[in-house]
Design an enzyme around this catalytic site. Sequence first.
Site, PDB file in Angstrom:
ATOM      1  N   LYS A 197      56.741 -54.780  -8.055  1.00 34.54           N
ATOM      2  CA  LYS A 197      55.701 -54.325  -8.971  1.00 34.54           C
ATOM      3  C   LYS A 197      55.963 -54.791 -10.206  1.00 34.54           C
ATOM      4  O   LYS A 197      56.816 -55.013 -10.787  1.00 34.54           O
ATOM      5  CB  LYS A 197      55.622 -52.574  -8.654  1.00 34.54           C
ATOM      6  CG  LYS A 197      55.522 -52.277  -7.505  1.00 34.54           C
ATOM      7  CD  LYS A 197      54.112 -52.795  -6.875  1.00 34.54           C
ATOM      8  CE  LYS A 197      53.936 -52.866  -5.527  1.00 34.54           C
ATOM      9  NZ  LYS A 197      53.269 -52.086  -4.422  1.00 34.54           N
TER      10      LYS A 197
HETATM   11  C1  LIG Z   1      53.217 -51.232  -3.487  1.00 37.50           C
HETATM   12  C2  LIG Z   1      52.057 -50.534  -3.019  1.00 37.50           C
HETATM   13  C3  LIG Z   1      52.181 -49.181  -2.319  1.00 37.50           C
HETATM   14  C4  LIG Z   1      53.474 -48.569  -1.836  1.00 37.50           C
HETATM   15  O1  LIG Z   1      54.503 -48.491  -2.831  1.00 37.50           O
HETATM   16  P1  LIG Z   1      56.155 -48.186  -2.466  1.00 37.50           P
HETATM   17  O2  LIG Z   1      56.734 -48.051  -3.526  1.00 37.50           O
HETATM   18  O3  LIG Z   1      56.578 -49.962  -1.920  1.00 37.50           O
HETATM   19  O4  LIG Z   1      56.150 -47.393  -1.245  1.00 37.50           O
HETATM   20  C5  LIG Z   1      51.080 -48.414  -2.473  1.00 37.50           C
HETATM   21  N1  LIG Z   1      49.827 -48.660  -2.636  1.00 37.50           N
HETATM   22  C6  LIG Z   1      49.653 -49.808  -3.355  1.00 37.50           C
HETATM   23  C7  LIG Z   1      48.296 -50.329  -3.713  1.00 37.50           C
HETATM   24  C8  LIG Z   1      50.848 -50.748  -3.401  1.00 37.50           C
HETATM   25  O5  LIG Z   1      50.530 -51.878  -4.027  1.00 37.50           O
END
Ligand SMILES: *Cc1c(COP(=O)(O)O)cnc(C)c1O
Length: 391
Positions: A197
Amino acid sequence: MTLALHGGSPVRATPWPSWPPPLDPRQRALVTEVLESGLWGATQGGSVVADLTAAFARLSGVPYGVAVGNATLGLFAALKGLGVGRGDEVIVPAYTFVASATAVLLAGAVPVIVDVDPLDLHLSPQAVQDALTSRTAAVMPVHLAGSSADMDPINALAARHGLKVVEDAAQAHGATYHDRPVGGLGDAGVYSFQASKAMTAGEGGLIVCRDQADHEAVWSVCNLGRRLGGQWYGHPEVGWNLRLTEIQAALLLPWLDRLDDEIDRRNAFCDALERELAHLPEEPVSLVPQPPGTTRDSRHLLMLRVDAPVDRGFLLTAMAAEGVPLESGYPPLGTMAALTAEGARAEPCPAATEAAASVVWVRQSMLMDDPARAADVAEALTKVLTYHEKP
Ligand SMILES: *Cc1c(COP(=O)(O)O)cnc(C)c1O
């Protein structure tokens, strides 16, 4: 020109920037300070998780936040804290990461998978309207790739039908909609700090919300059912330990000071690529447009629509060989048998199906490069698509 796939020289021979970016001195200093303090957990009196939480609430234009171990659990905790659970339906878009739906399952509710807008690929307000039933309790717009879902019509629908709105802002740190920050547009918003992210501590997440009672309920879900300010061994509700650590927060808090610069950098790369692609004859590749109302796209990734009759496997393999690896993106959630086996319901999703076949992504680390290098992406695409027409 011989494709790199066939032994020619690649368009791009040097590596793209790595992700995450190199540790900056303030991250190093704060992480070291936390490590040396011994206050690694968020319940020992350290202040970094609390500072990060307050900073994200501020960034989102709301008063409250709760830091969590990841966004999957954050989405679950937000739903649970808002009272969404067994017997309820939660509307989610078909073109998103699987966690948007599995978080709903974790809360004991039914994900109802609906189509996205065929142009911008975000949750379609019309599809939400069409999927409403007497059991619909919440809707989860996803701020895909760094641009906001079209929140005004979704919020209007939610207000009319008494639905909770949980924004999946996992990909949209710093994005705005009509100049208002995402995350603070619904009842709760959830960010992710997972390794891929736009801000990361390896893992992590953070829930923000506007309402004090919602905050207390969400906090309790994330803290074993305790009451905020209540006794350590008092558990008036059922809850879990979903907390983030001080060490993770120490990587994230200093990052907020450079988030804007990084968003600008990625936008400059995307703008440069858009200009390059506009020069290609017949414009076979274009940027997926932002939903109406997007005022700041944080450009977590860049979605490209390929309007050429090229085999997808060939395109992805040939581009990777040229040194410009692209991602193939999401299969429509409704096609995932594991979700439907757990009770998820899928409406027909032609736009998500079409996107899965024609949209590719440029990953964030590449967008962090010098905008002049956007030419590499356009050149590799031209080379591969031209070969495909006249091998
Ligand atoms: C990465 C992501 C998640 C989940 O996030 P985590 O921190 O990995 O659990 C949920 N929704 C979207 C759209 C994502 O890109």
